[in-house]
Design a protein around this motif. Sequence first.
Motif, PDB file in Angstrom:
ATOM      1  N   HIS A 137     -31.292  27.136  38.406  1.00  0.00           N
ATOM      2  CA  HIS A 137     -31.247  26.102  37.356  1.00  0.00           C
ATOM      3  C   HIS A 137     -32.329  26.373  36.318  1.00  0.00           C
ATOM      4  N   HIS A 154     -33.136  26.912  31.881  1.00  0.00           N
ATOM      5  CA  HIS A 154     -32.653  26.692  30.509  1.00  0.00           C
ATOM      6  C   HIS A 154     -33.194  27.779  29.582  1.00  0.00           C
ATOM      7  N   PHE A 206     -28.662  28.334  31.460  1.00  0.00           N
ATOM      8  CA  PHE A 206     -27.753  27.684  30.513  1.00  0.00           C
ATOM      9  C   PHE A 206     -28.570  27.051  29.399  1.00  0.00           C
ATOM     10  N   HIS A 236     -29.933  18.825  40.665  1.00  0.00           N
ATOM     11  CA  HIS A 236     -30.974  17.856  41.065  1.00  0.00           C
ATOM     12  C   HIS A 236     -30.574  17.122  42.362  1.00  0.00           C
ATOM     13  N   ASP A 244     -35.637  24.190  36.919  1.00  0.00           N
ATOM     14  CA  ASP A 244     -35.497  23.407  35.686  1.00  0.00           C
ATOM     15  C   ASP A 244     -36.465  23.876  34.609  1.00  0.00           C
TER      16      ASP A 244
HETATM   17 ZN   LIG Z   1     -31.958  21.183  33.677  1.00  0.00          ZN
END
Ligand SMILES: [Zn+2]
Length: 339
Positions: free
Chosen positions: A30, A32, A83, A208, A261
């Motif tokens: 996960h 970004h 992503f 999450h 994250d």
């Molecule tokens: Zn995220």
Amino acid sequence: MPALELNDLDRRIWNEELNDFVPDKIFDAHTHIFRWAYNTDPDKDSGPLRNFVQPAFEDAGWKLLDECDELLMPGRQVERLSFPFPYSNGCDFDGSNEFIAGEVKGHPQSGALMLVHPAMTADDIESAVEQHGFLGLKPYRFFSSTGDFVHCRITDFLPEHQIAVADRLGLLIMMHLSKPDGISDPQNLDDLEFLTTQYPRARWILAHCARAYSSWPIERAGNRLREMPNTWFDTSSVCESDAIEALIRTVGIERVMYGSDDVPVGVLRGKYISFGYGWAYLSEQNHNFNLSHCDARMTFTRFEQLRAMKRAARATGLTDLQIEALFHDNAVSLIHGHC
Ligand SMILES: [Zn+2]
């Protein structure tokens, strides 16, 4: 100025609690990759996201993620599923998707997901997936066609014709669930049961811990979550060990994956905390507690998450091999079909 610096608090937590827990090989499920320039909101510099995406993280490419990982998890070899950042008040989808495709290109063990909007047609998605080699889709509740991003259903922001494309092409779907009760909301469970059965080749990652920042949503979902086909889970930004423990006990370790994250959540100083049936992000800037009785400094969200993962691993009695699977092998077998 470096984007990040460690202080003595961070070093102590890493050395005393985390260094012996985090394996050498990581697949971060996960992450970004984005540019602030793709936020097309004309008022973006005075909006709330500005506090979140600080200037040092405006150009969050592969190199920045490598730098953050090297600082926070020194010596680890890291591959990623990445992503774009879903800018809620105006987003350049094409720019975001082209940028991430370019950043991930030289890393064949890693992969990128396409940021999707519910107005995109099946053709829009198929041609972008083909052109850029995306492994899946990243919808977001802020783009809900109902305009209500708190109570929207999954298909309000990921319409069925897009799920049908994921099914046809065997794509991943990175799902950040909506609704105040998250995965324990009966409509989310009904919808997921229907969609995972109707479109069996789409593979869902419920982000999450299925958006459970404490154990109660997972405990309430119980057997319905355990038996949900084609679903995997990432632990990104969940900082309370009871949530991760409940997830492992409910769905088993094989479908749970580490995610950071990053950036910026994992590298911000603070922690997601839960209370009652709510949760919130607590940072050094957004509270006015009197903390004169203790060391009031906060460490990285990622370190709080890793502490929670370690406690959950201990509570559930994970073996070293299972911990390696949690940090690497589970994601690799989901994404590449082997490890
Ligand atoms: Zn995220």
